[in-house]
Design an enzyme around this catalytic site. Structure first.
Site, short mmCIF file in Angstrom:
data_model
loop_
_atom_site.label_atom_id
_atom_site.label_comp_id
_atom_site.label_asym_id
_atom_site.label_seq_id
_atom_site.Cartn_x
_atom_site.Cartn_y
_atom_site.Cartn_z
N CYS A 79 0.84 -1.19 0.00
CA CYS A 79 0.00 0.00 0.00
C CYS A 79 0.88 1.25 0.00
O CYS A 79 1.56 1.53 -0.97
CB CYS A 79 -0.99 -0.04 1.17
SG CYS A 79 -2.35 1.14 1.02
N HIS A 181 -3.57 -5.36 0.18
CA HIS A 181 -2.95 -5.82 1.42
C HIS A 181 -2.89 -7.35 1.43
O HIS A 181 -3.88 -8.00 1.76
CB HIS A 181 -3.75 -5.33 2.63
CG HIS A 181 -3.64 -3.87 2.87
ND1 HIS A 181 -2.69 -3.32 3.71
CD2 HIS A 181 -4.33 -2.83 2.35
CE1 HIS A 181 -2.82 -2.00 3.71
NE2 HIS A 181 -3.80 -1.68 2.90
N GLU A 183 -1.53 -9.29 3.54
CA GLU A 183 -1.71 -9.80 4.89
C GLU A 183 -3.18 -9.90 5.29
O GLU A 183 -3.52 -10.53 6.29
CB GLU A 183 -0.94 -8.94 5.89
CG GLU A 183 -1.55 -7.61 6.25
CD GLU A 183 -1.37 -6.52 5.22
OE1 GLU A 183 -1.78 -5.37 5.49
OE2 GLU A 183 -0.79 -6.79 4.14
#
Length: 204
Positions: A79, A181, A183
């Site tokens: 990001c 993202h 994660e």
């Protein structure tokens, strides 16, 4: 060891937790010596470019990141960690960034709700090993209102459509980044992080 750079902002813990699920050796650090000697560097981030650059500068990390990238260490920006690689961001004015990649960070066009939040398809451009084993068109999780616009060809590794088709991942040699993202992106996000750790020689 993978250095997850802590510059005072960003969703650091969720990235380290994801790395832990992969069995990767990752540590949160802002120590320049640790970053310089790491097998790979991940810079996560949320917020605005001006704030991120101010935090990096305040922690003495601007030159460290440039040096680490120039030395060939695998770098993954998530990001804002990707956006600050570019020359300039137009988020809240005009703000110089790390200038590793020629180009700008621009606001997504009107006609769609902003920020762009949620799952969206990521279409491969080329054959970056960052996406090994990940289907073309797999969904990843996004939270952003600005996108990167490379000024030269060869940086875009994936694109996504949200009112405009924008670069959602970049990759060239040791420099990689995702607007989404990983994660927070379930199975395929973990696979992407695993691919990065393997490229850095720090994962299974």
């Amino acid at each position: 060891m993978i250095a997850v750079v802590d510059y005072g902002a960003g969703n650091i813990a969720s990235v380290v937790n994801a790395m832990g699920r992969l069995g990767a050796d990752a540590c949160i650090t802002r120590d320049p010596d640790v970053i310089r000697t790491a097998a790979g560097v991940i810079v996560p981030g949320v917020g605005a470019a001006a704030d991120v650059m101010a935090h990096l500068s305040a922690n003495g990390l601007v030159d460290v990141l440039r040096e680490t990238i120039a030395a060939g260490t695998p770098y993954l920006g998530i990001c804002m960690g990707m956006q600050v690689l570019f020359s300039v961001s137009y988020e809240g004015g005009e703000h110089p960034c790390l200038d590793v990649i020629p180009g700008a960070v621009r606001r997504l066009p009107g006609g769609q709700p902003l920020p762009h939040v949620g799952w969206n398809q990521v279409s491969h451009q080329g054959s970056s090993p960052l996406f090994d084993g990940i289907p073309d068109g797999a969904d990843f999780y996004f939270v952003h209102s600005y996108y990167v616009d490379p000024a030269v060809e060869g940086w875009t590794a994936a694109t996504t459509d949200y009112g405009v088709r924008f670069t959602s991942a970049i990759a060239r040699e040791n420099v990689m980044g995702t607007q989404f993202h990983p994660e927070k992106s379930g199975r395929w996000g973990l696979k992407l992080l695993q691919n990065f750790t393997r490229m850095a020689g720090a994962g299974r």
